[in-house]
Design an enzyme around this catalytic site. Sequence first.
Site: not given
Ligand code: NCD
Ligand code: ZN
Length: 374
Positions: A44, A46, A130, A167, A205, A278
């Site tokens: 996981h 970004h 997702k 989520h 998460h 995450d």
């Molecule tokens: C993530 C993001 O900034 O894209 N932020 C976070 O706090 N985890 C999005 C997410 O996974 O909820």
């Molecule tokens: Zn995330």
Amino acid sequence: MFLVLCLDTNLRYTTPPKRPTNLHGKEGDAMTDTLTIARPDDWHLHFRDGDLLAETVPATANVFGRAIVMPNLNPPVNTVAQAAEYRERIMAQVPAGVSFEPLMVLYLTDSTPVEEVERAANSDFVHAFKLYPAGATTNSASGVTDPGRITHLYEAMEKHDVPLLVHGEVTDADIDIFDREKVFIDRYLNTIRSQFPALRIVFEHVTTSEGVNFVREANALTAATVTPQHLLMNRNDLLVGGVRPHNYCLPILKRRQHQEAIQKAVIDGHSRFFLGTDSAPHARNKKEAACGCAGCYSARAALPLYATFLEQHNALDKLEGFASHFGADFYRLPRHTDTVTLQRKPWDVPAVIDAAGEPVVPFFAGEQLPWSLG
Ligand code: NCD
Ligand code: ZN
């Protein structure tokens, strides 16, 4: 076990490990200096897009062999065609000589056509969908408005064996932010789980004991990713002594009992709890703001952080399963045959990282970790 768990809630790496443990050594060996495990994957994260990829992709690809790439760009990655283009942009930033595979994910909306599920199943690079409840987190405005109403899509995912990544938070204004995960399970997830027993579900998460128990009690096609922040911190780390915007993420850090439930699942070596950082960078001025963004940029520190946590719980032997085996098994991908080596060499997490000209404050900025990655 419970007492042991209570000791390290505010982990700051000052406690020496009680018993040196070496994956490839014997109990009681002298303090080991290296720890070699099969190459891990990040289930996981970004990467973001554009210039930021020059920072985020090498940071991950230098350590992890694969990563589940979250699709919450603006606009989101809704289709296989968009995922193919995004994948190309990611691949262009993989350092020369490094083998890395981005595992693409599509973002569900109210109007995702059921044919997209079939297209995803037929592609060799889209690995999941997702579900973001609309408004739950960063770039989720076009997420699903009622997770109970897209059952035709769950049915198609079950039929084509494409995992559903969740989520798990409701977004109703009348639900307390600390209760959002539990209410999501009660209101939607239990039903989805029992209506589609052959659907693979990852509870992303996980942050609460209810989430941990949901996964423990659900069938073998149910797993969770565990972030460094939800393993190492609780809401005191966000709020005591002042607001700590760099520890603000969503789902929000919960109270200590919840943290301990997550810790126990990982220390137990439960095979349906695996690594998902995450890692989610935001520019410093977007975090240190009157209305700050949620997300911790943990890509570089994550593996040393997980190792440090497990060592403090005399469970360093659980790192390889958690980081390198369980997720691959769940996603039905081969385990890596090459390795990474952690070294017991203090490493100072940078105070700030220059990401395409934007300062980003990483998770655990300025702290010293006992393990480093060479
Ligand atoms: C993530 C993001 O900034 O894209 N932020 C976070 O706090 N985890 C999005 C997410 O996974 O909820
Ligand atoms: Zn995330």
